[in-house]
Design a protein around this motif. Structure first.
Motif, PDB file in Angstrom:
ATOM      1  N   ILE A  45       0.836  -1.208   0.000  1.00  0.00           N
ATOM      2  CA  ILE A  45       0.000   0.000   0.000  1.00  0.00           C
ATOM      3  C   ILE A  45       0.867   1.253   0.000  1.00  0.00           C
ATOM      4  O   ILE A  45       0.574   2.247  -0.695  1.00  0.00           O
ATOM      5  N   GLU A  46       1.954   1.234   0.764  1.00  0.00           N
ATOM      6  CA  GLU A  46       2.845   2.392   0.812  1.00  0.00           C
ATOM      7  C   GLU A  46       3.496   2.654  -0.537  1.00  0.00           C
ATOM      8  O   GLU A  46       3.557   3.801  -1.006  1.00  0.00           O
ATOM      9  N   GLU A  47       3.969   1.597  -1.204  1.00  0.00           N
ATOM     10  CA  GLU A  47       4.579   1.772  -2.520  1.00  0.00           C
ATOM     11  C   GLU A  47       3.555   2.253  -3.546  1.00  0.00           C
ATOM     12  O   GLU A  47       3.853   3.094  -4.399  1.00  0.00           O
ATOM     13  N   SER A  48       2.332   1.730  -3.446  1.00  0.00           N
ATOM     14  CA  SER A  48       1.290   2.164  -4.377  1.00  0.00           C
ATOM     15  C   SER A  48       0.922   3.635  -4.174  1.00  0.00           C
ATOM     16  O   SER A  48       0.730   4.378  -5.137  1.00  0.00           O
ATOM     17  N   SER A  49       0.842   4.064  -2.909  1.00  0.00           N
ATOM     18  CA  SER A  49       0.524   5.471  -2.640  1.00  0.00           C
ATOM     19  C   SER A  49       1.647   6.389  -3.107  1.00  0.00           C
ATOM     20  O   SER A  49       1.396   7.489  -3.614  1.00  0.00           O
ATOM     21  N   LYS A  50       2.894   5.974  -2.960  1.00  0.00           N
ATOM     22  CA  LYS A  50       4.007   6.781  -3.441  1.00  0.00           C
ATOM     23  C   LYS A  50       3.987   6.888  -4.963  1.00  0.00           C
ATOM     24  O   LYS A  50       4.306   7.936  -5.533  1.00  0.00           O
ATOM     25  N   LYS A  52       1.333   6.804  -6.842  1.00  0.00           N
ATOM     26  CA  LYS A  52       0.195   7.625  -7.256  1.00  0.00           C
ATOM     27  C   LYS A  52       0.341   9.084  -6.843  1.00  0.00           C
ATOM     28  O   LYS A  52      -0.485   9.905  -7.247  1.00  0.00           O
ATOM     29  N   MET A  53       1.322   9.429  -6.042  1.00  0.00           N
ATOM     30  CA  MET A  53       1.475  10.800  -5.565  1.00  0.00           C
ATOM     31  C   MET A  53       1.893  11.713  -6.715  1.00  0.00           C
ATOM     32  O   MET A  53       2.862  11.449  -7.413  1.00  0.00           O
ATOM     33  N   THR A  54       1.146  12.747  -6.923  1.00  0.00           N
ATOM     34  CA  THR A  54       1.427  13.705  -7.980  1.00  0.00           C
ATOM     35  C   THR A  54       2.231  14.881  -7.435  1.00  0.00           C
ATOM     36  O   THR A  54       2.530  14.951  -6.241  1.00  0.00           O
ATOM     37  N   ASP A  57       0.161  16.746  -4.864  1.00  0.00           N
ATOM     38  CA  ASP A  57       0.160  16.128  -3.534  1.00  0.00           C
ATOM     39  C   ASP A  57       1.478  16.375  -2.806  1.00  0.00           C
ATOM     40  O   ASP A  57       1.495  16.616  -1.596  1.00  0.00           O
TER      41      ASP A  57
END
Length: 274
Positions: A45-50, A52-54, A57
């Motif tokens: 989840i942490e890698e996925s959120s990083k 997706k961070m634009t 963000d």
């Protein structure tokens, strides 16, 4: 022989384990498997959120970090009994303060976005274009060196466009001032032009200067094509008023009578009214 004996001992030890011990060991293995699965999911989840961070963000997180830092500094200063604003102002120089005041004054002057006349609109556009101009100091220093009769690169090496007093005037041994050369006079006449100058149409822009002008024109055309001025009361539909006071009055009337007159107005628009 040693490995075979160890395996036999291990097999014999496992054979002597009771049911409760086996259940406890199985529960330990299951707990370890659950913790490993949870850690793997958290990392995923942490890698996925990083990923997706634009940029927006990231900028928002940076603003939140700076705000938290400011609040922390304010809290620490209040605990020590110090003035936060006074302590912050110590970090600014006189030049920074002057630049900040000029920026505020320029922003206040440009806060008037209403259209007054063509002269005002042209002046606003001229001021905006001035902000985009970046002077070529290298070419300027090169021309000034030719005017003053200095060696090439003298002003660039000194880091200033103002040479020393010794470089401005050169005297001969007899005490008279040296007469400038014809090339130096022509360069001075071209550099310091006034209303009496007869030189004109002798400027040959470089390819970079031409590219900058073309790029500026293309940006203006694109900006003009994408421009859409936001009208006041644009969401209200048709304009049924002549001034602001009439608009408020029509809005009050519509609040009470629109539910009765909507069908009549629709019939008039369709042309089917009796």
């Amino acid at each position: 022989m040693t490995s075979d004996s160890d395996e036999e001992k291990t097999t014999a030890g496992e054979g002597t384990m009771t049911i409760d011990e086996r259940k406890a060991k199985l529960e330990q293995l299951r707990a370890k498997m659950r913790s490993t699965t949870k850690a793997n999911r958290a990392a995923l989840i942490e890698e996925s959120s990083k990923a997706k961070m634009t940029a927006r963000d990231a900028a928002r997180l940076e603003r939140q970090r700076k705000l938290a830092e400011v609040l922390r500094m304010q809290t620490e200063a209040e605990d020590r009994g110090e003035d936060v604003e006074r302590q912050k102002n110590w970090e600014w120089t006189i030049e920074d303060n002057d630049n900040w005041e000029k920026k505020k004054a320029r922003k206040a002057r440009r806060a008037d976005y209403e259209f007054h006349d063509d002269v005002h609109a042209a002046r606003r556009r001229y001021k905006k274009d001035l902000d985009l101009i970046k002077p070529d100091l290298v070419a300027y220093n090169r021309q000034k060196e030719a005017v003053l009769g200095l060696a090439p690169g003298s002003l660039s090496k000194s880091g200033s466009s103002t040479p020393s007093s010794s470089a401005l005037t050169t005297f001969d041994p007899s005490g008279g001032q040296v007469v400038p050369s014809p090339e130096q006079r022509m360069a001075a006449e071209s550099f310091y032009r006034d209303a009496n100058t007869l030189l004109y149409a002798d400027n040959k822009p470089t390819e970079d200067a031409i590219d900058r002008v073309v790029g500026k024109i293309n940006r203006d055309i694109d900006k003009k094509g994408k421009f859409s001025r936001k009208r006041l009361n644009e969401d209200e539909g048709d304009i049924t008023y002549i001034n602001e006071r009439n608009r408020v009055f029509n809005k009050k009337i519509a609040r009470y009578y629109d539910k009765y007159t909507s069908e009549i107005r629709a019939s008039f628009e369709r042309g089917t009214a009796l």
